[in-house]
Design a protein around this motif. Structure first.
Motif, PDB file in Angstrom:
ATOM      1  N   PRO A  98       0.813  -1.221   0.000  1.00  0.00           N
ATOM      2  CA  PRO A  98       0.000   0.000   0.000  1.00  0.00           C
ATOM      3  C   PRO A  98       0.843   1.265   0.000  1.00  0.00           C
ATOM      4  O   PRO A  98       1.917   1.325   0.601  1.00  0.00           O
ATOM      5  CB  PRO A  98      -0.824  -0.128   1.287  1.00  0.00           C
ATOM      6  CG  PRO A  98      -0.058  -1.062   2.153  1.00  0.00           C
ATOM      7  CD  PRO A  98       0.620  -2.013   1.222  1.00  0.00           C
ATOM      8  N   SER A 125       0.679   4.643   1.493  1.00  0.00           N
ATOM      9  CA  SER A 125      -0.017   5.457   2.479  1.00  0.00           C
ATOM     10  C   SER A 125       0.724   6.765   2.683  1.00  0.00           C
ATOM     11  O   SER A 125       1.920   6.763   2.972  1.00  0.00           O
ATOM     12  CB  SER A 125      -0.136   4.729   3.830  1.00  0.00           C
ATOM     13  OG  SER A 125      -0.772   5.580   4.777  1.00  0.00           O
ATOM     14  N   THR A 153      -4.421   1.672   7.178  1.00  0.00           N
ATOM     15  CA  THR A 153      -4.193   1.555   5.738  1.00  0.00           C
ATOM     16  C   THR A 153      -4.711   0.205   5.272  1.00  0.00           C
ATOM     17  O   THR A 153      -4.311  -0.833   5.804  1.00  0.00           O
ATOM     18  CB  THR A 153      -2.695   1.690   5.402  1.00  0.00           C
ATOM     19  OG1 THR A 153      -2.242   2.982   5.817  1.00  0.00           O
ATOM     20  CG2 THR A 153      -2.468   1.541   3.904  1.00  0.00           C
ATOM     21  N   ARG A 166      -5.204  -2.913   2.789  1.00  0.00           N
ATOM     22  CA  ARG A 166      -4.603  -3.626   1.668  1.00  0.00           C
ATOM     23  C   ARG A 166      -4.967  -5.096   1.672  1.00  0.00           C
ATOM     24  O   ARG A 166      -5.358  -5.656   0.665  1.00  0.00           O
ATOM     25  CB  ARG A 166      -3.076  -3.462   1.712  1.00  0.00           C
ATOM     26  CG  ARG A 166      -2.302  -4.315   0.715  1.00  0.00           C
ATOM     27  CD  ARG A 166      -2.728  -4.054  -0.722  1.00  0.00           C
ATOM     28  NE  ARG A 166      -2.042  -4.914  -1.677  1.00  0.00           N
ATOM     29  CZ  ARG A 166      -2.383  -5.046  -2.932  1.00  0.00           C
ATOM     30  NH1 ARG A 166      -3.409  -4.378  -3.412  1.00  0.00           N
ATOM     31  NH2 ARG A 166      -1.722  -5.839  -3.749  1.00  0.00           N
ATOM     32  N   SER A 225      -7.097   4.896   5.128  1.00  0.00           N
ATOM     33  CA  SER A 225      -6.335   5.202   3.924  1.00  0.00           C
ATOM     34  C   SER A 225      -6.466   4.056   2.932  1.00  0.00           C
ATOM     35  O   SER A 225      -6.098   2.916   3.222  1.00  0.00           O
ATOM     36  CB  SER A 225      -4.855   5.427   4.270  1.00  0.00           C
ATOM     37  OG  SER A 225      -4.088   5.625   3.099  1.00  0.00           O
TER      38      SER A 225
END
Length: 496
Positions: free
Chosen positions: A115, A117, A127, A129, A304
Protein backbone atom coordinates in the motif's frame (compact mmCIF):
# COMPACT_ATOMS: atom_id res chain seq x y z
CA UNK A 1 19.68 -26.85 11.02
CA UNK A 2 19.02 -25.48 7.54
CA UNK A 3 16.73 -27.64 5.41
CA UNK A 4 17.91 -28.05 1.83
CA UNK A 5 15.30 -28.49 -0.89
CA UNK A 6 15.39 -28.83 -4.67
CA UNK A 7 12.60 -28.11 -7.13
CA UNK A 8 12.01 -27.53 -10.81
CA UNK A 9 9.68 -24.57 -10.25
CA UNK A 10 9.71 -22.11 -7.36
CA UNK A 11 6.85 -19.61 -7.06
CA UNK A 12 7.18 -16.73 -4.59
CA UNK A 13 3.94 -15.18 -3.37
CA UNK A 14 0.63 -16.53 -2.10
CA UNK A 15 -1.63 -14.05 -3.85
CA UNK A 16 -3.82 -14.63 -6.88
CA UNK A 17 -0.92 -14.52 -9.36
CA UNK A 18 1.29 -16.91 -7.38
CA UNK A 19 -1.46 -19.42 -6.69
CA UNK A 20 -2.63 -19.36 -10.32
CA UNK A 21 0.95 -19.81 -11.52
CA UNK A 22 1.65 -22.79 -9.25
CA UNK A 23 -1.60 -24.63 -10.02
CA UNK A 24 -1.14 -24.19 -13.77
CA UNK A 25 2.48 -25.35 -13.57
CA UNK A 26 1.14 -28.50 -11.97
CA UNK A 27 -1.36 -28.86 -14.81
CA UNK A 28 1.36 -28.50 -17.45
CA UNK A 29 3.97 -30.65 -15.68
CA UNK A 30 2.17 -32.83 -13.12
CA UNK A 31 5.28 -34.87 -12.29
CA UNK A 32 7.52 -31.88 -11.58
CA UNK A 33 8.48 -30.59 -8.14
CA UNK A 34 6.75 -27.28 -7.39
CA UNK A 35 7.25 -25.17 -4.26
CA UNK A 36 5.09 -22.18 -3.37
CA UNK A 37 6.45 -19.73 -0.79
CA UNK A 38 4.00 -17.50 1.06
CA UNK A 39 4.76 -14.86 3.69
CA UNK A 40 1.21 -15.30 4.98
CA UNK A 41 -0.34 -18.45 6.51
CA UNK A 42 -3.30 -17.90 4.21
CA UNK A 43 -3.15 -17.87 0.42
CA UNK A 44 -5.69 -16.69 -2.15
CA UNK A 45 -7.37 -19.67 -3.80
CA UNK A 46 -9.43 -18.98 -6.93
CA UNK A 47 -12.74 -20.84 -7.02
CA UNK A 48 -16.15 -20.83 -8.70
CA UNK A 49 -14.79 -19.65 -12.04
CA UNK A 50 -17.54 -18.70 -14.49
CA UNK A 51 -16.47 -17.99 -18.05
CA UNK A 52 -18.67 -15.16 -19.34
CA UNK A 53 -16.99 -14.69 -22.71
CA UNK A 54 -13.71 -15.56 -24.41
CA UNK A 55 -11.70 -13.15 -22.23
CA UNK A 56 -14.14 -12.33 -19.43
CA UNK A 57 -14.50 -14.51 -16.34
CA UNK A 58 -15.86 -14.01 -12.85
CA UNK A 59 -14.49 -15.90 -9.87
CA UNK A 60 -14.34 -15.99 -6.09
CA UNK A 61 -11.13 -15.55 -4.14
CA UNK A 62 -11.10 -17.45 -0.85
CA UNK A 63 -8.43 -17.19 1.85
CA UNK A 64 -7.19 -20.77 2.28
CA UNK A 65 -4.70 -22.30 4.70
CA UNK A 66 -1.53 -23.78 3.27
CA UNK A 67 -2.51 -27.22 4.58
CA UNK A 68 -5.90 -27.12 2.85
CA UNK A 69 -4.31 -25.89 -0.36
CA UNK A 70 -1.85 -28.81 -0.33
CA UNK A 71 -4.73 -31.24 0.13
CA UNK A 72 -6.44 -29.79 -2.94
CA UNK A 73 -3.16 -29.67 -4.90
CA UNK A 74 -1.02 -32.58 -3.69
CA UNK A 75 1.71 -31.90 -6.24
CA UNK A 76 2.52 -28.48 -4.79
CA UNK A 77 4.54 -28.05 -1.60
CA UNK A 78 3.72 -24.86 0.30
CA UNK A 79 5.98 -23.18 2.85
CA UNK A 80 5.05 -20.29 5.14
CA UNK A 81 8.20 -18.19 5.17
CA UNK A 82 9.85 -15.02 3.90
CA UNK A 83 12.93 -14.73 1.72
CA UNK A 84 16.23 -13.52 3.14
CA UNK A 85 18.22 -13.61 -0.09
CA UNK A 86 18.06 -14.74 -3.73
CA UNK A 87 21.03 -15.48 -5.94
CA UNK A 88 19.55 -15.45 -9.42
CA UNK A 89 22.80 -16.59 -11.02
CA UNK A 90 23.28 -19.71 -8.91
CA UNK A 91 19.48 -20.18 -8.56
CA UNK A 92 19.45 -20.40 -4.77
CA UNK A 93 16.95 -18.94 -2.30
CA UNK A 94 17.66 -18.66 1.43
CA UNK A 95 14.71 -17.95 3.73
CA UNK A 96 14.64 -16.00 6.96
CA UNK A 97 16.62 -17.38 9.91
CA UNK A 98 18.40 -19.72 7.47
CA UNK A 99 15.49 -22.12 7.79
CA UNK A 100 15.52 -23.25 4.14
CA UNK A 101 17.94 -23.30 1.26
CA UNK A 102 15.99 -23.92 -1.94
CA UNK A 103 17.63 -24.64 -5.28
CA UNK A 104 15.38 -24.22 -8.28
CA UNK A 105 15.49 -24.44 -12.06
CA UNK A 106 12.95 -21.71 -12.81
CA UNK A 107 11.47 -19.09 -10.50
CA UNK A 108 8.42 -16.81 -10.76
CA UNK A 109 8.19 -13.78 -8.48
CA UNK A 110 4.58 -12.91 -7.62
CA UNK A 111 5.07 -10.63 -4.61
CA UNK A 112 2.24 -8.32 -5.58
CA UNK A 113 2.11 -4.76 -4.33
CA UNK A 114 2.28 -2.85 -1.06
CA UNK A 115 0.00 0.00 0.00
CA UNK A 116 0.92 3.60 -0.67
CA UNK A 117 -0.02 5.46 2.48
CA UNK A 118 0.68 9.19 2.74
CA UNK A 119 0.32 9.02 6.50
CA UNK A 120 2.80 8.09 9.24
CA UNK A 121 1.85 5.38 11.74
CA UNK A 122 -0.92 6.51 14.06
CA UNK A 123 -3.32 4.55 16.30
CA UNK A 124 -6.36 6.11 14.60
CA UNK A 125 -5.19 5.60 11.02
CA UNK A 126 -5.62 2.29 9.18
CA UNK A 127 -4.19 1.55 5.74
CA UNK A 128 -6.26 -1.01 3.84
CA UNK A 129 -4.60 -3.63 1.67
CA UNK A 130 -5.00 -7.21 2.88
CA UNK A 131 -7.31 -9.46 4.89
CA UNK A 132 -5.57 -8.66 8.15
CA UNK A 133 -6.07 -4.92 7.79
CA UNK A 134 -9.73 -5.42 6.88
CA UNK A 135 -10.36 -7.50 10.00
CA UNK A 136 -8.76 -4.72 12.05
CA UNK A 137 -10.97 -2.22 10.24
CA UNK A 138 -14.07 -4.25 11.12
CA UNK A 139 -13.21 -4.01 14.81
CA UNK A 140 -12.41 -0.30 14.71
CA UNK A 141 -15.49 0.71 12.70
CA UNK A 142 -17.73 -1.14 15.16
CA UNK A 143 -16.67 1.49 17.72
CA UNK A 144 -16.91 4.50 15.39
CA UNK A 145 -19.56 7.09 14.58
CA UNK A 146 -17.64 8.98 11.89
CA UNK A 147 -14.90 7.72 9.57
CA UNK A 148 -12.82 9.84 7.23
CA UNK A 149 -12.03 7.82 4.10
CA UNK A 150 -9.14 8.77 1.80
CA UNK A 151 -8.75 7.20 -1.65
CA UNK A 152 -10.73 6.84 -4.87
CA UNK A 153 -9.65 3.39 -6.10
CA UNK A 154 -11.59 0.14 -6.05
CA UNK A 155 -11.23 -0.47 -2.32
CA UNK A 156 -12.06 3.14 -1.46
CA UNK A 157 -15.25 3.06 -3.53
CA UNK A 158 -16.39 -0.23 -2.00
CA UNK A 159 -15.67 1.00 1.53
CA UNK A 160 -17.77 4.12 0.96
CA UNK A 161 -20.68 1.86 0.03
CA UNK A 162 -20.20 -1.05 2.43
CA UNK A 163 -19.71 0.83 5.71
CA UNK A 164 -23.12 1.16 7.36
CA UNK A 165 -24.41 2.88 10.51
CA UNK A 166 -21.54 5.33 10.36
CA UNK A 167 -20.97 8.79 8.92
CA UNK A 168 -18.51 8.75 6.04
CA UNK A 169 -16.49 11.78 4.98
CA UNK A 170 -14.87 10.74 1.70
CA UNK A 171 -11.81 12.70 0.58
CA UNK A 172 -10.87 12.28 -3.09
CA UNK A 173 -8.44 14.28 -5.22
CA UNK A 174 -10.47 13.77 -8.40
CA UNK A 175 -13.50 15.51 -9.88
CA UNK A 176 -15.70 12.40 -9.64
CA UNK A 177 -15.81 9.09 -7.81
CA UNK A 178 -14.27 5.96 -9.31
CA UNK A 179 -12.39 7.78 -12.08
CA UNK A 180 -9.95 4.88 -12.39
CA UNK A 181 -12.81 2.65 -13.54
CA UNK A 182 -15.42 4.89 -15.12
CA UNK A 183 -16.15 8.36 -16.43
CA UNK A 184 -18.12 11.17 -14.72
CA UNK A 185 -21.32 9.95 -16.38
CA UNK A 186 -21.06 6.54 -14.73
CA UNK A 187 -20.11 8.24 -11.47
CA UNK A 188 -23.33 10.26 -11.74
CA UNK A 189 -25.25 6.99 -12.24
CA UNK A 190 -23.67 5.46 -9.13
CA UNK A 191 -24.13 8.42 -6.79
CA UNK A 192 -27.81 7.74 -5.88
CA UNK A 193 -26.90 4.13 -5.08
CA UNK A 194 -24.12 5.32 -2.79
CA UNK A 195 -26.11 8.03 -1.07
CA UNK A 196 -29.12 5.73 -0.56
CA UNK A 197 -26.90 2.88 0.69
CA UNK A 198 -29.11 0.06 -0.52
CA UNK A 199 -32.46 1.86 -0.31
CA UNK A 200 -34.00 0.84 -3.64
CA UNK A 201 -37.38 2.53 -3.31
CA UNK A 202 -36.60 4.58 -6.42
CA UNK A 203 -35.47 1.60 -8.49
CA UNK A 204 -38.32 1.80 -10.94
CA UNK A 205 -37.50 1.25 -14.59
CA UNK A 206 -39.80 3.37 -16.73
CA UNK A 207 -39.46 5.08 -20.10
CA UNK A 208 -39.00 8.38 -18.23
CA UNK A 209 -35.92 7.00 -16.52
CA UNK A 210 -34.20 5.90 -19.74
CA UNK A 211 -31.70 8.36 -21.13
CA UNK A 212 -29.96 7.91 -24.47
CA UNK A 213 -27.47 10.17 -26.14
CA UNK A 214 -25.01 10.14 -29.00
CA UNK A 215 -21.96 12.39 -28.82
CA UNK A 216 -19.26 13.01 -31.41
CA UNK A 217 -16.27 15.05 -30.39
CA UNK A 218 -12.51 15.25 -30.11
CA UNK A 219 -11.37 14.57 -26.58
CA UNK A 220 -10.03 17.75 -25.04
CA UNK A 221 -10.81 17.16 -21.37
CA UNK A 222 -11.30 14.21 -19.07
CA UNK A 223 -14.95 15.11 -18.64
CA UNK A 224 -17.88 14.88 -21.03
CA UNK A 225 -19.42 18.28 -20.54
CA UNK A 226 -22.83 17.71 -22.10
CA UNK A 227 -23.93 14.82 -19.95
CA UNK A 228 -26.78 16.02 -17.74
CA UNK A 229 -26.18 16.18 -13.99
CA UNK A 230 -22.56 15.03 -14.17
CA UNK A 231 -20.98 16.39 -11.25
CA UNK A 232 0.10 -9.44 2.53
CA UNK A 233 -1.49 -10.15 -0.82
CA UNK A 234 -4.14 -8.04 -2.30
CA UNK A 235 -7.77 -8.33 -1.42
CA UNK A 236 -9.76 -10.30 -3.95
CA UNK A 237 -13.16 -9.48 -5.43
CA UNK A 238 -16.05 -9.33 -2.95
CA UNK A 239 -13.58 -9.04 -0.06
CA UNK A 240 -16.18 -7.11 1.96
CA UNK A 241 -18.50 -10.13 2.22
CA UNK A 242 -16.27 -11.67 4.88
CA UNK A 243 -16.67 -8.77 7.32
CA UNK A 244 -19.41 -6.67 8.92
CA UNK A 245 -18.53 -2.99 8.56
CA UNK A 246 -21.12 -1.49 10.87
CA UNK A 247 -20.56 1.52 13.12
CA UNK A 248 -22.44 3.07 16.01
CA UNK A 249 -24.49 5.71 14.17
CA UNK A 250 -28.15 5.34 13.24
CA UNK A 251 -27.72 6.82 9.75
CA UNK A 252 -25.59 6.24 6.67
CA UNK A 253 -24.64 9.79 5.71
CA UNK A 254 -21.91 10.14 3.08
CA UNK A 255 -20.20 13.48 2.46
CA UNK A 256 -17.86 13.65 -0.54
CA UNK A 257 -15.12 16.27 -0.66
CA UNK A 258 -13.88 16.48 -4.26
CA UNK A 259 -10.51 17.68 -5.55
CA UNK A 260 -8.80 17.84 -2.18
CA UNK A 261 -6.42 15.88 0.02
CA UNK A 262 -5.49 15.67 3.67
CA UNK A 263 -3.05 18.41 4.57
CA UNK A 264 -2.63 17.61 8.28
CA UNK A 265 -4.17 15.78 11.21
CA UNK A 266 -3.97 16.18 14.97
CA UNK A 267 -5.13 14.39 18.08
CA UNK A 268 -7.87 16.22 19.97
CA UNK A 269 -5.59 17.22 22.83
CA UNK A 270 -3.15 18.85 20.38
CA UNK A 271 -5.72 20.94 18.49
CA UNK A 272 -6.97 24.34 19.68
CA UNK A 273 -9.66 24.77 17.01
CA UNK A 274 -13.21 23.57 17.67
CA UNK A 275 -15.10 24.91 14.65
CA UNK A 276 -14.17 24.99 10.97
CA UNK A 277 -14.83 27.96 8.71
CA UNK A 278 -17.86 26.02 7.41
CA UNK A 279 -19.25 25.43 10.89
CA UNK A 280 -18.41 21.75 11.39
CA UNK A 281 -18.12 21.27 15.14
CA UNK A 282 -15.13 19.03 15.82
CA UNK A 283 -15.43 19.16 19.60
CA UNK A 284 -15.26 15.71 21.15
CA UNK A 285 -13.82 13.88 18.14
CA UNK A 286 -10.52 12.15 18.98
CA UNK A 287 -8.92 12.94 15.61
CA UNK A 288 -9.02 16.28 13.79
CA UNK A 289 -8.23 16.30 10.06
CA UNK A 290 -7.57 19.37 7.90
CA UNK A 291 -8.06 19.12 4.13
CA UNK A 292 -6.50 21.21 1.38
CA UNK A 293 -9.82 22.95 0.69
CA UNK A 294 -9.57 24.55 4.14
CA UNK A 295 -12.09 22.38 5.96
CA UNK A 296 -11.53 20.68 9.30
CA UNK A 297 -13.21 17.40 10.15
CA UNK A 298 -13.50 15.55 13.42
CA UNK A 299 -13.60 11.75 13.25
CA UNK A 300 -13.01 8.53 15.16
CA UNK A 301 -10.90 6.93 12.46
CA UNK A 302 -9.04 7.78 9.26
CA UNK A 303 -8.97 5.00 6.65
CA UNK A 304 -6.33 5.20 3.92
CA UNK A 305 -7.12 3.38 0.67
CA UNK A 306 -4.86 5.37 -1.64
CA UNK A 307 -3.57 2.63 -3.90
CA UNK A 308 -0.48 0.45 -4.10
CA UNK A 309 3.00 0.27 -5.57
CA UNK A 310 4.71 -2.86 -6.93
CA UNK A 311 6.58 -4.83 -4.28
CA UNK A 312 9.92 -5.17 -6.09
CA UNK A 313 12.09 -5.65 -3.01
CA UNK A 314 13.46 -8.98 -4.31
CA UNK A 315 14.84 -7.19 -7.39
CA UNK A 316 16.46 -4.15 -5.78
CA UNK A 317 20.03 -5.46 -5.97
CA UNK A 318 19.78 -6.80 -9.53
CA UNK A 319 20.36 -5.54 -13.06
CA UNK A 320 16.71 -5.90 -14.07
CA UNK A 321 14.77 -3.07 -15.69
CA UNK A 322 12.01 -1.12 -13.97
CA UNK A 323 9.07 0.85 -15.31
CA UNK A 324 9.97 4.48 -14.60
CA UNK A 325 6.32 5.45 -14.25
CA UNK A 326 4.89 2.86 -11.86
CA UNK A 327 8.01 1.13 -10.51
CA UNK A 328 7.10 -2.40 -11.65
CA UNK A 329 9.77 -4.80 -12.84
CA UNK A 330 9.69 -5.04 -16.63
CA UNK A 331 8.83 -8.38 -18.23
CA UNK A 332 8.91 -9.46 -21.87
CA UNK A 333 5.98 -10.98 -23.73
CA UNK A 334 6.79 -14.36 -22.17
CA UNK A 335 6.82 -12.95 -18.62
CA UNK A 336 10.62 -13.17 -18.29
CA UNK A 337 12.20 -10.41 -16.21
CA UNK A 338 14.08 -7.98 -18.46
CA UNK A 339 17.75 -7.66 -17.58
CA UNK A 340 18.10 -11.06 -15.92
CA UNK A 341 18.74 -14.47 -17.43
CA UNK A 342 15.82 -16.37 -18.91
CA UNK A 343 14.85 -18.51 -15.91
CA UNK A 344 13.46 -15.60 -13.85
CA UNK A 345 9.80 -14.70 -14.39
CA UNK A 346 7.35 -12.31 -12.72
CA UNK A 347 3.56 -12.04 -12.76
CA UNK A 348 0.83 -9.94 -11.22
CA UNK A 349 1.10 -6.53 -9.59
CA UNK A 350 4.88 -6.73 -9.18
CA UNK A 351 5.52 -6.63 -12.92
CA UNK A 352 5.07 -4.13 -15.73
CA UNK A 353 4.16 -4.98 -19.32
CA UNK A 354 5.40 -1.65 -20.65
CA UNK A 355 7.94 -3.42 -22.88
CA UNK A 356 5.22 -5.43 -24.63
CA UNK A 357 4.32 -4.48 -28.21
CA UNK A 358 1.54 -1.85 -28.26
CA UNK A 359 -1.96 -3.32 -28.24
CA UNK A 360 -5.01 -1.58 -29.65
CA UNK A 361 -7.46 -3.19 -27.22
CA UNK A 362 -5.47 -4.29 -24.15
CA UNK A 363 -3.53 -2.43 -21.49
CA UNK A 364 -2.22 -3.31 -18.07
CA UNK A 365 -4.29 -2.41 -15.03
CA UNK A 366 -3.40 -3.93 -11.66
CA UNK A 367 -6.57 -5.92 -11.02
CA UNK A 368 -7.39 -9.40 -9.70
CA UNK A 369 -8.39 -10.44 -13.21
CA UNK A 370 -5.00 -9.64 -14.70
CA UNK A 371 -3.12 -11.11 -11.74
CA UNK A 372 -4.83 -14.43 -12.42
CA UNK A 373 -4.27 -14.19 -16.18
CA UNK A 374 -0.61 -13.30 -15.82
CA UNK A 375 -0.01 -16.10 -13.31
CA UNK A 376 -1.55 -18.65 -15.65
CA UNK A 377 0.33 -17.33 -18.66
CA UNK A 378 3.65 -17.26 -16.78
CA UNK A 379 3.15 -20.93 -15.89
CA UNK A 380 2.48 -21.77 -19.52
CA UNK A 381 5.63 -19.93 -20.61
CA UNK A 382 7.80 -21.52 -17.91
CA UNK A 383 6.63 -25.01 -18.84
CA UNK A 384 7.08 -24.38 -22.58
CA UNK A 385 10.57 -22.94 -22.12
CA UNK A 386 11.54 -25.92 -19.97
CA UNK A 387 10.41 -28.19 -22.80
CA UNK A 388 12.62 -26.30 -25.26
CA UNK A 389 10.16 -23.91 -26.92
CA UNK A 390 11.94 -20.59 -27.29
CA UNK A 391 8.89 -18.34 -27.73
CA UNK A 392 5.28 -18.80 -26.66
CA UNK A 393 2.39 -17.09 -28.42
CA UNK A 394 0.67 -14.51 -26.26
CA UNK A 395 -2.47 -15.79 -24.59
CA UNK A 396 -5.81 -14.73 -26.08
CA UNK A 397 -6.76 -13.07 -22.77
CA UNK A 398 -4.35 -10.28 -23.74
CA UNK A 399 -6.17 -9.57 -27.01
CA UNK A 400 -8.71 -7.31 -25.31
CA UNK A 401 -8.94 -5.77 -21.86
CA UNK A 402 -11.84 -7.41 -20.02
CA UNK A 403 -12.75 -7.09 -16.35
CA UNK A 404 -15.90 -7.84 -14.38
CA UNK A 405 -16.53 -6.75 -10.80
CA UNK A 406 -19.22 -4.95 -8.80
CA UNK A 407 -19.57 -1.42 -7.48
CA UNK A 408 -22.29 -0.12 -5.18
CA UNK A 409 -24.20 -3.36 -5.55
CA UNK A 410 -24.19 -3.31 -9.37
CA UNK A 411 -22.34 -5.53 -11.82
CA UNK A 412 -19.64 -3.63 -13.70
CA UNK A 413 -18.02 -4.83 -16.93
CA UNK A 414 -15.12 -2.97 -18.53
CA UNK A 415 -14.04 -3.82 -22.08
CA UNK A 416 -11.23 -2.55 -24.28
CA UNK A 417 -10.29 1.13 -24.04
CA UNK A 418 -13.40 1.74 -21.96
CA UNK A 419 -12.30 5.17 -20.76
CA UNK A 420 -10.66 6.26 -24.04
CA UNK A 421 -7.21 5.31 -22.73
CA UNK A 422 -4.45 5.90 -25.26
CA UNK A 423 -6.66 7.46 -27.93
CA UNK A 424 -5.02 10.19 -30.01
CA UNK A 425 -7.20 13.10 -29.00
CA UNK A 426 -6.34 15.17 -32.05
CA UNK A 427 -6.31 12.68 -34.91
CA UNK A 428 -9.05 10.14 -34.22
CA UNK A 429 -12.79 10.63 -34.61
CA UNK A 430 -14.30 9.58 -31.30
CA UNK A 431 -17.99 8.92 -30.79
CA UNK A 432 -19.69 8.03 -27.51
CA UNK A 433 -23.00 6.16 -27.33
CA UNK A 434 -24.67 6.36 -23.96
CA UNK A 435 -27.77 4.81 -22.42
CA UNK A 436 -28.71 5.15 -18.78
CA UNK A 437 -31.71 3.81 -16.91
CA UNK A 438 -31.84 5.40 -13.48
CA UNK A 439 -30.76 3.03 -10.68
CA UNK A 440 -30.79 0.08 -13.10
CA UNK A 441 -28.22 0.15 -15.89
CA UNK A 442 -25.63 2.24 -17.66
CA UNK A 443 -24.27 1.44 -21.12
CA UNK A 444 -21.43 3.41 -22.66
CA UNK A 445 -19.78 2.53 -25.96
CA UNK A 446 -16.61 4.13 -27.32
CA UNK A 447 -16.42 4.20 -31.11
CA UNK A 448 -13.40 5.32 -33.12
CA UNK A 449 -14.00 5.81 -36.84
CA UNK A 450 -17.23 3.83 -36.48
CA UNK A 451 -15.62 0.81 -34.82
CA UNK A 452 -16.00 -0.18 -31.20
CA UNK A 453 -12.91 0.42 -29.10
CA UNK A 454 -14.32 0.03 -25.59
CA UNK A 455 -17.42 -0.24 -23.42
CA UNK A 456 -18.65 0.25 -19.87
CA UNK A 457 -21.59 -1.93 -18.84
CA UNK A 458 -23.30 -1.45 -15.47
CA UNK A 459 -26.14 -3.73 -14.43
CA UNK A 460 -27.50 -6.79 -16.20
CA UNK A 461 -27.14 -5.67 -19.81
CA UNK A 462 -26.21 -9.05 -21.43
CA UNK A 463 -23.98 -7.18 -23.89
CA UNK A 464 -20.65 -8.54 -22.64
CA UNK A 465 -19.92 -11.26 -25.16
CA UNK A 466 -21.35 -9.39 -28.16
CA UNK A 467 -19.42 -6.20 -27.41
CA UNK A 468 -16.19 -8.09 -26.79
CA UNK A 469 -16.53 -9.73 -30.21
CA UNK A 470 -17.31 -6.39 -31.85
CA UNK A 471 -14.14 -4.92 -30.33
CA UNK A 472 -12.05 -7.85 -31.53
CA UNK A 473 -13.61 -8.06 -34.99
CA UNK A 474 -13.59 -4.27 -35.56
CA UNK A 475 -16.90 -4.41 -37.39
CA UNK A 476 -17.98 -1.09 -38.93
CA UNK A 477 -20.93 0.03 -36.78
CA UNK A 478 -21.36 3.58 -38.04
CA UNK A 479 -24.59 2.79 -39.86
CA UNK A 480 -26.32 1.63 -36.67
CA UNK A 481 -26.09 4.86 -34.71
CA UNK A 482 -27.91 4.67 -31.36
CA UNK A 483 -29.65 1.46 -32.47
CA UNK A 484 -26.50 -0.28 -31.24
CA UNK A 485 -27.64 0.37 -27.65
CA UNK A 486 -31.39 0.64 -28.23
CA UNK A 487 -33.11 -1.55 -25.58
CA UNK A 488 -35.90 -2.36 -28.07
CA UNK A 489 -33.44 -3.97 -30.50
CA UNK A 490 -31.85 -7.33 -29.72
CA UNK A 491 -28.36 -6.43 -30.87
CA UNK A 492 -27.00 -9.69 -29.52
CA UNK A 493 -29.22 -11.68 -31.87
CA UNK A 494 -28.42 -9.27 -34.73
CA UNK A 495 -24.70 -10.10 -34.55
CA UNK A 496 -25.13 -13.77 -33.70
Amino acid sequence: MMKKLNCRYLVVGGGIAGVSCSTHLQAHHPQSTIILLSSSPLIKAVRNIQQISRSLASFDVNPTSLADFEKENPGIETIHTSIFSINYESKVVVTLNNEYEIRYEKICICTGAVPKSPFPPHPRIITIRDTGSVKMLEERISKSKRVLLVGNGGIGNELAFQVKNCQIVWIIKDKSIGNLFFDPGAAHFFLPLLLNKGNHDDDVTTDDNIYMKRMAFKLEDDDISDQPGVTGSALGPDWHRAVQLHGQESGNDVTIEYECEVSSFHDQDKCDCDVTKDGDDVTGWPLHVVTTNGKRWGCDLLVSATGVRPNTELFTATSCLFDEEDGGVCVDVNMRVSGLHGDVYAAGDVCSAIKWPPSRHWFQMRLWTQARQMGQYAARCMAAHYDGDTEVMTDICFDVFAHVTSFFGKKLVLLGRFNQQGIDKKKEKVEILLRMTKMEEYVKVVLVDGRMLGAVLIGETDYEETFENLILNQTDLAYLGTDLINPDIDITDYFD
